[in-house]
Design a protein around this motif. Structure first.
Motif, short mmCIF file in Angstrom:
data_model
loop_
_atom_site.label_atom_id
_atom_site.label_comp_id
_atom_site.label_asym_id
_atom_site.label_seq_id
_atom_site.Cartn_x
_atom_site.Cartn_y
_atom_site.Cartn_z
N ILE A 165 0.84 -1.20 0.00
CA ILE A 165 0.00 0.00 0.00
C ILE A 165 0.87 1.24 0.00
O ILE A 165 1.80 1.37 0.79
N MET A 166 0.55 2.15 -0.92
CA MET A 166 1.23 3.45 -0.95
C MET A 166 0.25 4.54 -0.56
O MET A 166 -0.80 4.70 -1.19
N LEU A 167 0.58 5.27 0.49
CA LEU A 167 -0.23 6.40 0.95
C LEU A 167 0.14 7.63 0.12
O LEU A 167 1.31 7.99 0.02
N VAL A 168 -0.88 8.27 -0.47
CA VAL A 168 -0.62 9.41 -1.36
C VAL A 168 -1.44 10.61 -0.89
O VAL A 168 -2.68 10.57 -0.87
N GLY A 169 -0.75 11.67 -0.52
CA GLY A 169 -1.42 12.93 -0.18
C GLY A 169 -1.53 13.77 -1.44
O GLY A 169 -0.53 14.28 -1.95
N ASN A 170 -2.74 13.92 -1.94
CA ASN A 170 -2.97 14.62 -3.21
C ASN A 170 -3.28 16.10 -2.99
O ASN A 170 -3.58 16.52 -1.89
N LYS A 171 -3.23 16.86 -4.07
CA LYS A 171 -3.57 18.28 -4.14
C LYS A 171 -2.49 19.19 -3.55
O LYS A 171 -2.79 20.23 -2.96
N VAL A 172 -1.24 18.81 -3.75
CA VAL A 172 -0.12 19.64 -3.34
C VAL A 172 -0.17 21.01 -4.03
O VAL A 172 0.27 22.02 -3.48
N ASP A 173 -0.72 21.05 -5.23
CA ASP A 173 -0.79 22.31 -5.98
C ASP A 173 -1.57 23.38 -5.23
O ASP A 173 -1.23 24.57 -5.28
N LEU A 174 -2.62 22.97 -4.50
CA LEU A 174 -3.42 23.94 -3.75
C LEU A 174 -2.59 24.56 -2.62
O LEU A 174 -2.68 25.76 -2.35
N VAL A 175 -1.79 23.75 -1.96
CA VAL A 175 -0.98 24.22 -0.84
C VAL A 175 0.18 25.09 -1.33
O VAL A 175 0.60 26.03 -0.65
N GLU A 176 0.68 24.78 -2.53
CA GLU A 176 1.74 25.60 -3.10
C GLU A 176 1.23 27.02 -3.36
O GLU A 176 1.98 28.00 -3.21
N LYS A 177 -0.03 27.14 -3.74
CA LYS A 177 -0.62 28.46 -3.99
C LYS A 177 -0.96 29.17 -2.69
O LYS A 177 -0.82 30.39 -2.57
N ASP A 178 -1.43 28.40 -1.70
CA ASP A 178 -1.84 28.98 -0.42
C ASP A 178 -1.51 27.99 0.70
O ASP A 178 -2.29 27.10 1.01
N PRO A 179 -0.35 28.15 1.34
CA PRO A 179 0.10 27.22 2.39
C PRO A 179 -0.89 27.08 3.55
O PRO A 179 -0.89 26.06 4.23
N SER A 180 -1.72 28.08 3.77
CA SER A 180 -2.66 28.02 4.88
C SER A 180 -3.76 26.97 4.67
O SER A 180 -4.47 26.61 5.61
N LEU A 181 -3.88 26.47 3.44
CA LEU A 181 -4.90 25.46 3.16
C LEU A 181 -4.51 24.08 3.67
O LEU A 181 -5.37 23.21 3.82
N ARG A 182 -3.24 23.87 3.95
CA ARG A 182 -2.79 22.54 4.39
C ARG A 182 -3.38 22.19 5.75
O ARG A 182 -3.24 22.93 6.72
#
Length: 217
Positions: free
Chosen positions: A121-138
């Motif tokens: 099993i590989m755990l994948v955290g998706n939507k890094v692009d959103l955090v790159e635009k706005d770090p507060s979304l993480r």
């Protein structure tokens, strides 16, 4: 890189994509298979299916049967039935929604109950692009997810279906890990077999593709 001959492969691995609804499973699969995002994205109903033939770094070629499962609760009985004979899984969550990460423990247990006992099993955290635009979304921090993966014996990476960051890596690192683990098991089985035969105990022959599944799985 896709093989020129889709039917020319050495191993056949069944892989499933699991995780809560709207974490981006279908987008990740589309980006990997087609190199683009779905033109008219809709929620997955039940299960969708794609294949890709991938050359391994160590030599040999894998044909991956990739099953994209619905994340909604009402489809759970349908999707869990398709875990059967899966040797690998991408367990996906949205790094901007903590609830999708908390659900990973439940998804992981379902996989280990219904898929192959040694599923990778590989755990994948998706939507890094959103955090790159706005770090507060993480909402899910890298270190916390990495610790969860380590605790449960999972591989881990963050990715973005939108920018393609780590998408190819996620799928193909999983395939490589499946190959390595099944090879180790096969070597151990052969070692045990030879020792037992050498001691005068006869055992049944081990099939050369015990890790494979056919189109009916």
């Amino acid at each position: 890189m896709v093989s020129a001959h889709e039917d020319d492969y050495d191993y056949l691995y069944k892989v499933v994509l699991v995780g809560d609804a709207t974490v981006g499973k279908t987008h990740l699969l589309s980006r990997y298979i087609k190199g683009s995002l779905p033109k008219n994205p809709t929620a997955t109903i039940g299960v969708e299916f794609a294949t890709r033939t991938v050359p391994l770094a160590v030599g040999g070629t894998v044909k991956a049967q990739i099953w994209d499962t619905a994340g909604q609760e009402r489809y759970r009985a349908i999707t869990s039935a398709h875990y059967r004979r899966a040797v690998g899984a991408l367990l996906v969550y949205d790094i901007t929604r903590e609830g999708t990460f908390k659900s990973c423990a439940k998804w992981m247990e379902e996989l280990r109950q219904s898929a192959e006992p040694d599923i990778v099993i590989m755990l994948v955290g998706n939507k890094v692009d959103l955090v790159e635009k706005d770090p507060s979304l993480r909402q899910v921090y890298y270190d916390a997810a990495q610790e969860f993966a380590k605790l449960h014996g999972l591989i881990f990476a963050e990715a973005s279906a939108v920018t393609a960051h780590n998408v190819k890596y996620a799928f193909e690192h999983l395939l490589q890990e499946i190959y390595e683990q099944t090879s180790k098991r096969r070597e151990q089985q052969n070692f045990d077999h030879n020792n037992m035969v050498g001691g005068g105990i006869q055992v049944a022959a081990i099939g050369p593709k015990a890790d494979s599944c056919d189109n009916s799985c």
